[in-house]
Write a protein that holds these residues in place. Sequence first.
Motif, PDB file in Angstrom:
ATOM      1  N   GLN A 261      -1.248   8.153  -4.610  1.00 47.93           N
ATOM      2  CA  GLN A 261      -0.546   7.179  -3.767  1.00 47.93           C
ATOM      3  C   GLN A 261      -1.551   6.205  -3.163  1.00 47.93           C
ATOM      4  O   GLN A 261      -2.753   6.390  -3.278  1.00 47.93           O
ATOM      5  N   SER A 262      -1.027   5.165  -2.519  1.00 44.54           N
ATOM      6  CA  SER A 262      -1.850   4.141  -1.864  1.00 44.54           C
ATOM      7  C   SER A 262      -2.868   3.529  -2.821  1.00 44.54           C
ATOM      8  O   SER A 262      -4.034   3.317  -2.463  1.00 44.54           O
TER       9      SER A 262
ATOM     10  N   SER B 249     -12.486  -2.116  -3.149  1.00 41.21           N
ATOM     11  CA  SER B 249     -13.641  -1.238  -3.309  1.00 41.21           C
ATOM     12  C   SER B 249     -14.364  -1.496  -4.627  1.00 41.21           C
ATOM     13  O   SER B 249     -13.754  -1.436  -5.693  1.00 41.21           O
TER      14      SER B 249
ATOM     15  N   LYS C   1      -3.194   0.560  -3.837  1.00 41.73           N
ATOM     16  CA  LYS C   1      -3.663  -0.752  -3.389  1.00 41.73           C
ATOM     17  C   LYS C   1      -4.887  -0.643  -2.478  1.00 41.73           C
ATOM     18  O   LYS C   1      -5.697  -1.556  -2.423  1.00 41.73           O
ATOM     19  N   THR C   2      -5.045   0.471  -1.793  1.00 43.58           N
ATOM     20  CA  THR C   2      -6.166   0.678  -0.882  1.00 43.58           C
ATOM     21  C   THR C   2      -7.508   0.459  -1.577  1.00 43.58           C
ATOM     22  O   THR C   2      -8.469   0.013  -0.965  1.00 43.58           O
ATOM     23  N   HIS C   3      -7.580   0.744  -2.851  1.00 40.03           N
ATOM     24  CA  HIS C   3      -8.847   0.683  -3.583  1.00 40.03           C
ATOM     25  C   HIS C   3      -9.147  -0.688  -4.188  1.00 40.03           C
ATOM     26  O   HIS C   3     -10.208  -0.867  -4.782  1.00 40.03           O
TER      27      HIS C   3
ATOM     28  N   THR D 164       4.924   3.263  -3.474  1.00 42.53           N
ATOM     29  CA  THR D 164       3.769   2.916  -4.289  1.00 42.53           C
ATOM     30  C   THR D 164       2.999   4.198  -4.607  1.00 42.53           C
ATOM     31  O   THR D 164       2.023   4.542  -3.949  1.00 42.53           O
TER      32      THR D 164
ATOM     33  N   THR E 158       0.824  -1.202   0.000  1.00 39.49           N
ATOM     34  CA  THR E 158       0.000   0.000   0.000  1.00 39.49           C
ATOM     35  C   THR E 158       0.863   1.258   0.000  1.00 39.49           C
ATOM     36  O   THR E 158       0.600   2.199  -0.737  1.00 39.49           O
ATOM     37  N   THR E 159       1.913   1.274   0.816  1.00 37.59           N
ATOM     38  CA  THR E 159       2.791   2.437   0.915  1.00 37.59           C
ATOM     39  C   THR E 159       4.070   2.263   0.111  1.00 37.59           C
ATOM     40  O   THR E 159       4.485   3.157  -0.613  1.00 37.59           O
TER      41      THR E 159
END
Length: 110
Positions: free
Chosen positions: A79-80, A87, A82-84, A41, A10-11
């Motif tokens: 950025q980030s 979703s 991967k967070t999505h 990332t 993620t980061t």
Amino acid sequence: MRGIGIDFGTTNSVIAFADDEGAVHAMSWPSAEGPTATYRTALAFRVQTIDGVRTTATRAGPAAIAWALDPAGHQRFVQSIKTHLGSQAFRETRIFGQKYTLEGLIALFL
């Protein structure tokens, strides 16, 4: 070389490879603080005009961070990513008028 591994984080992300003797080595990337084994990332998009033609240039990792810290030019920093991934609401984003899906952003990053 025996194999390559990618940790898409993620980061930060890391790429490592195992040599023929089985030793594992992380790839190193240039950054403003010196070589680093972690690849941020992140993506940066910047509008540029070359010979009267407007284009969008993209940088990833440490180069994206360098662009984000440089106030020159019209840009967008992402950025980030991967967070999505989990979703269902994220369908696309528009950056300087161009459509990007999550898969497209990840492909650009990789």
